[in-house]
Design a protein around this motif. Structure first.
Motif, PDB file in Angstrom:
ATOM      1  N   PHE A   1     -35.732  28.031  23.842  1.00  0.00           N
ATOM      2  CA  PHE A   1     -36.388  28.254  22.555  1.00  0.00           C
ATOM      3  C   PHE A   1     -35.725  29.408  21.821  1.00  0.00           C
ATOM      4  CE2 PHE A   1     -39.679  25.226  23.017  1.00  0.00           C
ATOM      5  CZ  PHE A   1     -40.433  25.226  21.853  1.00  0.00           C
ATOM      6  N   ASP A   2     -35.438  30.476  22.551  1.00  0.00           N
ATOM      7  CA  ASP A   2     -34.846  31.658  21.927  1.00  0.00           C
ATOM      8  C   ASP A   2     -33.483  31.353  21.320  1.00  0.00           C
ATOM      9  OD1 ASP A   2     -37.041  33.134  22.671  1.00  0.00           O
ATOM     10  OD2 ASP A   2     -36.099  34.000  24.459  1.00  0.00           O
TER      11      ASP A   2
ATOM     12  N   TRP B   1     -38.773  27.072  14.735  1.00  0.00           N
ATOM     13  CA  TRP B   1     -40.176  27.024  15.157  1.00  0.00           C
ATOM     14  C   TRP B   1     -40.354  28.022  16.295  1.00  0.00           C
ATOM     15  CZ3 TRP B   1     -43.986  24.824  12.538  1.00  0.00           C
ATOM     16  CH2 TRP B   1     -45.266  24.866  13.118  1.00  0.00           C
ATOM     17  N   SER B   2     -40.719  29.238  15.936  1.00  0.00           N
ATOM     18  CA  SER B   2     -40.787  30.306  16.929  1.00  0.00           C
ATOM     19  C   SER B   2     -42.094  30.243  17.706  1.00  0.00           C
ATOM     20  CB  SER B   2     -40.660  31.667  16.243  1.00  0.00           C
ATOM     21  OG  SER B   2     -41.715  31.852  15.318  1.00  0.00           O
TER      22      SER B   2
ATOM     23  N   GLY C   1     -36.262  27.831  18.575  1.00  0.00           N
ATOM     24  CA  GLY C   1     -36.913  29.024  18.059  1.00  0.00           C
ATOM     25  C   GLY C   1     -36.387  29.484  16.717  1.00  0.00           C
ATOM     26  N   TYR C   2     -35.210  29.015  16.312  1.00  0.00           N
ATOM     27  CA  TYR C   2     -34.684  29.390  15.005  1.00  0.00           C
ATOM     28  C   TYR C   2     -35.545  28.832  13.874  1.00  0.00           C
ATOM     29  CZ  TYR C   2     -30.299  31.146  17.000  1.00  0.00           C
ATOM     30  OH  TYR C   2     -29.357  31.867  17.686  1.00  0.00           O
TER      31      TYR C   2
ATOM     32  N   THR D   1     -38.337  28.830  27.747  1.00  0.00           N
ATOM     33  CA  THR D   1     -38.435  29.977  26.840  1.00  0.00           C
ATOM     34  C   THR D   1     -37.046  30.447  26.415  1.00  0.00           C
ATOM     35  OG1 THR D   1     -38.521  31.534  28.712  1.00  0.00           O
ATOM     36  CG2 THR D   1     -40.620  30.745  27.825  1.00  0.00           C
TER      37      THR D   1
ATOM     38  N   GLN E   1     -27.771  36.242   9.982  1.00  0.00           N
ATOM     39  CA  GLN E   1     -28.254  34.953  10.467  1.00  0.00           C
ATOM     40  C   GLN E   1     -27.321  33.829  10.043  1.00  0.00           C
ATOM     41  OE1 GLN E   1     -31.435  34.407  12.474  1.00  0.00           O
ATOM     42  NE2 GLN E   1     -29.790  32.953  12.862  1.00  0.00           N
TER      43      GLN E   1
ATOM     44  N   THR F   1     -44.071  32.595  21.182  1.00  0.00           N
ATOM     45  CA  THR F   1     -43.957  33.599  22.232  1.00  0.00           C
ATOM     46  C   THR F   1     -43.898  32.902  23.591  1.00  0.00           C
ATOM     47  OG1 THR F   1     -46.346  33.824  22.558  1.00  0.00           O
ATOM     48  CG2 THR F   1     -45.332  35.179  20.830  1.00  0.00           C
ATOM     49  N   HIS F   2     -43.436  33.636  24.595  1.00  0.00           N
ATOM     50  CA  HIS F   2     -43.372  33.061  25.940  1.00  0.00           C
ATOM     51  C   HIS F   2     -44.766  32.694  26.440  1.00  0.00           C
ATOM     52  CE1 HIS F   2     -39.187  34.983  26.881  1.00  0.00           C
ATOM     53  NE2 HIS F   2     -39.207  34.290  25.764  1.00  0.00           N
TER      54      HIS F   2
END
Length: 205
Positions: A25-26, A33-34, A30-31, A22, A125, A36-37
């Motif tokens: 990903f963050d 393909w987001s 995650g940038y 997780t 960003q 949640t945990h």
């Protein structure tokens, strides 16, 4: 891209626990393909039950100890199959563009302020991506794996560059618009004049 394939990619790069995954990903996948945990943990269980990944054996199993996962051959094969399959680009869907189109008929209240907020977010960003590029891809780092990962980052940089340029242009256009005006009123159709009743023909004697 789908979440299970994103997880397989991350685990092939480095076996990880759910918590480590997780966090990664963050900071990376995650940038673009987001998830949640909760979604990540749920997908880990599904991939394990399907035989695509397994929990690494622990020398000292303990209650509450974090399990680390690695990809099994079936998982690598599935990722290779998905990577090589043909996929069409997704049609664009952007709420801001739709709101801007709608403002042409209902008025522009609030739009300019939100355009400025979006511009600030995209500029931040873009700055973050450029810092990552400077840190992770210095000159001379050109192994095939690095070049492909850099290519993904370049997509993010180019996309944020586009949005900052377009939003700047949009705000410039707003400076030339007249002050906000109410939505155009519907044109009422003029009712046709009443037609007098027909006069009955004279009755012949």
């Amino acid at each position: 891209m789908s979440l299970p394939h994103a997880i397989l990619t991350a685990l092939l790069e480095k076996p990880s626990s759910g918590l480590e995954l997780t966090r990664r990903f963050d900071k990376s996948i995650g940038y673009f393909w987001s998830a949640t945990h909760q979604q990540i943990y749920r997908e880990l269980g599904r991939l394990e039950s399907e035989g695509y990944i397994r929990a690494l054996p622990s020398e000292q199993p303990a209650r509450g100890q974090k399990k680390s996962y690695e990809v099994l051959p079936a998982g690598r094969d599935e990722l290779a199959r998905w990577t090589s399959a043909s996929q069409d680009p997704r049609p664009m869907r952007d709420t801001m563009l739709l709101r801007l189109r709608a403002s042409a008929v209902v008025g522009t209240a609030g739009i300019e302020t939100d355009l400025r907020r979006h511009l600030d977010l995209h500029q931040r960003q873009l700055s973050e991506y450029e810092q990552i590029q400077k840190r992770d891809f210095p000159p001379g780092k050109d192994a095939p794996q690095d070049r492909l990962r850099h290519l993904v980052l370049r997509a993010g940089i180019d996309l944020e560059t586009f949005w900052t340029q377009w939003l700047t242009h949009a705000l410039d256009e707003f400076e030339h618009l007249d002050e906000q005006s109410p939505a155009p009123e519907a044109v009422l159709e003029t009712a046709p004049e009443a037609v007098p009743d027909a006069v009955p023909e004279d009755v012949r004697e």
